[in-house]
Motif scaffolding. Sequence first.
Motif, PDB file in Angstrom:
ATOM      1  N   VAL A 232       0.852  -1.187   0.000  1.00  0.00           N
ATOM      2  CA  VAL A 232       0.000   0.000   0.000  1.00  0.00           C
ATOM      3  C   VAL A 232       0.887   1.235   0.000  1.00  0.00           C
ATOM      4  O   VAL A 232       1.831   1.342   0.797  1.00  0.00           O
ATOM      5  CB  VAL A 232      -0.937   0.035   1.232  1.00  0.00           C
ATOM      6  N   VAL A 233       0.598   2.157  -0.897  1.00  0.00           N
ATOM      7  CA  VAL A 233       1.268   3.449  -0.925  1.00  0.00           C
ATOM      8  C   VAL A 233       0.214   4.493  -0.570  1.00  0.00           C
ATOM      9  O   VAL A 233      -0.714   4.750  -1.339  1.00  0.00           O
ATOM     10  CB  VAL A 233       1.883   3.748  -2.305  1.00  0.00           C
ATOM     11  N   ASN A 234       0.362   5.079   0.615  1.00  0.00           N
ATOM     12  CA  ASN A 234      -0.653   6.000   1.127  1.00  0.00           C
ATOM     13  C   ASN A 234      -0.191   7.449   0.987  1.00  0.00           C
ATOM     14  O   ASN A 234       0.650   7.916   1.753  1.00  0.00           O
ATOM     15  CB  ASN A 234      -0.958   5.685   2.599  1.00  0.00           C
ATOM     16  N   ASN A 235      -0.726   8.141   0.009  1.00  0.00           N
ATOM     17  CA  ASN A 235      -0.491   9.577  -0.157  1.00  0.00           C
ATOM     18  C   ASN A 235      -1.768  10.371   0.065  1.00  0.00           C
ATOM     19  O   ASN A 235      -1.914  11.486  -0.433  1.00  0.00           O
ATOM     20  CB  ASN A 235       0.063   9.857  -1.565  1.00  0.00           C
ATOM     21  N   LEU A 236      -2.668   9.788   0.819  1.00  0.00           N
ATOM     22  CA  LEU A 236      -3.951  10.427   1.108  1.00  0.00           C
ATOM     23  C   LEU A 236      -3.796  11.310   2.350  1.00  0.00           C
ATOM     24  O   LEU A 236      -3.338  10.837   3.400  1.00  0.00           O
ATOM     25  CB  LEU A 236      -5.010   9.354   1.343  1.00  0.00           C
ATOM     26  N   VAL A 237      -4.173  12.573   2.238  1.00  0.00           N
ATOM     27  CA  VAL A 237      -3.979  13.518   3.338  1.00  0.00           C
ATOM     28  C   VAL A 237      -5.322  14.039   3.839  1.00  0.00           C
ATOM     29  O   VAL A 237      -6.351  13.904   3.177  1.00  0.00           O
ATOM     30  CB  VAL A 237      -3.082  14.702   2.913  1.00  0.00           C
ATOM     31  N   THR A 238      -5.272  14.639   5.019  1.00  0.00           N
ATOM     32  CA  THR A 238      -6.437  15.300   5.593  1.00  0.00           C
ATOM     33  C   THR A 238      -6.488  16.724   5.063  1.00  0.00           C
ATOM     34  O   THR A 238      -5.498  17.460   5.140  1.00  0.00           O
ATOM     35  CB  THR A 238      -6.353  15.299   7.120  1.00  0.00           C
ATOM     36  N   GLY A 239      -7.641  17.097   4.496  1.00  0.00           N
ATOM     37  CA  GLY A 239      -7.734  18.410   3.862  1.00  0.00           C
ATOM     38  C   GLY A 239      -9.052  19.096   4.149  1.00  0.00           C
ATOM     39  O   GLY A 239      -9.800  18.717   5.056  1.00  0.00           O
ATOM     40  N   ALA A 240      -9.364  20.102   3.314  1.00  0.00           N
ATOM     41  CA  ALA A 240     -10.584  20.874   3.498  1.00  0.00           C
ATOM     42  C   ALA A 240     -11.805  20.178   2.914  1.00  0.00           C
ATOM     43  O   ALA A 240     -12.941  20.471   3.287  1.00  0.00           O
ATOM     44  CB  ALA A 240     -10.420  22.251   2.848  1.00  0.00           C
ATOM     45  N   HIS A 241     -11.591  19.282   1.957  1.00  0.00           N
ATOM     46  CA  HIS A 241     -12.703  18.567   1.347  1.00  0.00           C
ATOM     47  C   HIS A 241     -12.257  17.145   1.023  1.00  0.00           C
ATOM     48  O   HIS A 241     -11.078  16.817   1.127  1.00  0.00           O
ATOM     49  CB  HIS A 241     -13.180  19.275   0.076  1.00  0.00           C
ATOM     50  N   SER A 242     -13.212  16.312   0.607  1.00  0.00           N
ATOM     51  CA  SER A 242     -12.913  14.908   0.312  1.00  0.00           C
ATOM     52  C   SER A 242     -12.773  14.670  -1.188  1.00  0.00           C
ATOM     53  O   SER A 242     -13.631  15.069  -1.983  1.00  0.00           O
ATOM     54  CB  SER A 242     -14.011  13.990   0.867  1.00  0.00           C
ATOM     55  N   ASP A 243     -11.682  14.045  -1.540  1.00  0.00           N
ATOM     56  CA  ASP A 243     -11.404  13.636  -2.926  1.00  0.00           C
ATOM     57  C   ASP A 243     -10.559  12.368  -2.831  1.00  0.00           C
ATOM     58  O   ASP A 243      -9.356  12.384  -3.064  1.00  0.00           O
ATOM     59  CB  ASP A 243     -10.673  14.757  -3.666  1.00  0.00           C
ATOM     60  N   ILE A 244     -11.220  11.265  -2.449  1.00  0.00           N
ATOM     61  CA  ILE A 244     -10.516  10.011  -2.181  1.00  0.00           C
ATOM     62  C   ILE A 244     -10.349   9.236  -3.482  1.00  0.00           C
ATOM     63  O   ILE A 244     -11.319   8.953  -4.182  1.00  0.00           O
ATOM     64  CB  ILE A 244     -11.289   9.159  -1.162  1.00  0.00           C
ATOM     65  N   ASN A 245      -9.109   8.894  -3.787  1.00  0.00           N
ATOM     66  CA  ASN A 245      -8.805   8.119  -4.987  1.00  0.00           C
ATOM     67  C   ASN A 245      -8.065   6.852  -4.582  1.00  0.00           C
ATOM     68  O   ASN A 245      -7.079   6.905  -3.836  1.00  0.00           O
ATOM     69  CB  ASN A 245      -7.927   8.935  -5.932  1.00  0.00           C
ATOM     70  N   LEU A 246      -8.525   5.724  -5.091  1.00  0.00           N
ATOM     71  CA  LEU A 246      -7.909   4.427  -4.827  1.00  0.00           C
ATOM     72  C   LEU A 246      -7.643   3.759  -6.168  1.00  0.00           C
ATOM     73  O   LEU A 246      -8.537   3.670  -7.011  1.00  0.00           O
ATOM     74  CB  LEU A 246      -8.837   3.545  -3.992  1.00  0.00           C
ATOM     75  N   TYR A 247      -6.419   3.286  -6.366  1.00  0.00           N
ATOM     76  CA  TYR A 247      -6.072   2.711  -7.662  1.00  0.00           C
ATOM     77  C   TYR A 247      -5.090   1.565  -7.490  1.00  0.00           C
ATOM     78  O   TYR A 247      -4.100   1.674  -6.757  1.00  0.00           O
ATOM     79  CB  TYR A 247      -5.448   3.764  -8.573  1.00  0.00           C
ATOM     80  N   ARG A 248      -5.404   0.466  -8.166  1.00  0.00           N
ATOM     81  CA  ARG A 248      -4.479  -0.656  -8.277  1.00  0.00           C
ATOM     82  C   ARG A 248      -4.499  -1.124  -9.714  1.00  0.00           C
ATOM     83  O   ARG A 248      -5.552  -1.476 -10.248  1.00  0.00           O
ATOM     84  CB  ARG A 248      -4.874  -1.799  -7.336  1.00  0.00           C
TER      85      ARG A 248
END
Length: 515
Positions: A232-248
Amino acid sequence: MRKPFLLRYWLRIGATCALLSAIAGMPVCADETPVTPTTTLAQLATAIDAQIEQPRFASASWGIAVVSLDTGRTLYAHDADRLLQPASTAKLYTAAVVLDTIGTDYRIPTQLLATRPILQGHLEGSLILRGMGDPTLGASDTNADWADQLAMQLVASGVHDVRGDLIADDTYFGGPSAGSGWEARDLQNWFAVPASALSVQENVVGLTVMPSKIVGYPAALNFDPPDAMTHVVNNLVTGAHSDINLYRAPGDSTLYAFGSIAAHSEPQTFKLAIADPAWYAGTRLREALERHGIHIHGALRVQHWPEQDTTEVDKAVVLAQVLSPPLMNILQSGLKRSQNLYLQNLLQIAGVKAQASAEQAGGPSPGFLSSEAWGIRALHQLLERIGIAPDTAQIEDGAGLSRQDLSTANAMVQLLRYLSSQPYGEQLRDALPDAGLDGTLEWRMRNTAAADNVHAKTGSMTNVRCLVGYVTTASGERLAFAIMLNNYLRDADDPTPSRNLDAIAELLAAFGGHS
């Protein structure tokens, strides 16, 4: 069952009532206006025509066939010889060939094998975990404790030490783990998991994404089970809005998470495909062996097709095994839930059996065919016996996920008539979703003449909706029907087309006439 590709999940989840209904078992939000019962075939045809001739279906394609199981007569037909995509109603073709090839009572083994001697409790070689296609292994309602069962049987046989590797072997199936015609963008999702001969926990891993308390900090990724994702490579951060992207990427085991999740937002949950089910099954077994005092000296290795068999499985001794539920039980669970893994695995098991029968018969070799292709070959032979012409049914996979699958409504009804005439006919009918009560029809057609009457397989893809099954009319006549809608582009404000399919089924259930 197939859902839209979920790369940017937050944009999709909860977007429509139809999607929520399918995922969460909630009722659909279409108009539930009751149909008006009819008593003549002309009235029935007029009522069905009114459903399919609405302006919003002007560019869509309908194929409908309704035939009496009692008289063989056709009650209604509309473009019944048009080839259309069946989506998950193609699972009925899979059910037919599986029952014809394997039967209702077969139980699928998962085995522990050894090819070297056992001396004073020491296995002088590797231990092989051999999968033979059981899609229910590790499911909560079947063999959830499968690994402990195998470990306890191994202890009872006197083994406490393995002086070789633990080999997780899924080569019982020959061919790719994705079905023919499956779209690459679907393969990381829970509905298009790898169809492995060594499947476990339906090859699905849950993921919960949680924001940090501080903007700019990484989001937390929690997997259930925790070690089912190897990279797993986690570059997901906490921000002002949600834009969750998951890719394999297809064929890659690395999951990339990137984008952001809004601070102070609720955790987001997803279901993903396990990249390597055999490896995960091996980890579960190794943990169980250690719990029961059996030490593995070597490493965990996996053996996948097209690797050559180096373990001499054909000469191995069975040390332990667990069995699946009977095949009809697996079919029932697969058809009720439209569970793609179950039907794709069963097709390949039928393919392995068909290949073995062909080799024993000593006919000319067709060259290499995958287990899936052998299963489809057996299906074509069955359809020829039934009298369903090749140009009316072209099925490529076991689950109905392939966009290459094609069938006419008439071919579907002919298949249903054949199935109803078999000794297992009533069992198969009961294995289909029951309107208003269970499966993918639990929330549909409630409080109508179709409730606990229509037993039918649903089919859903983008721009495709189908309903194929059985119903008894108000006058007691038993019918087989196929209702297929393709190429329907739904506007956001339009009711779900499933309501129109249901209305046709309700008209059949309320019909007071005879064929």
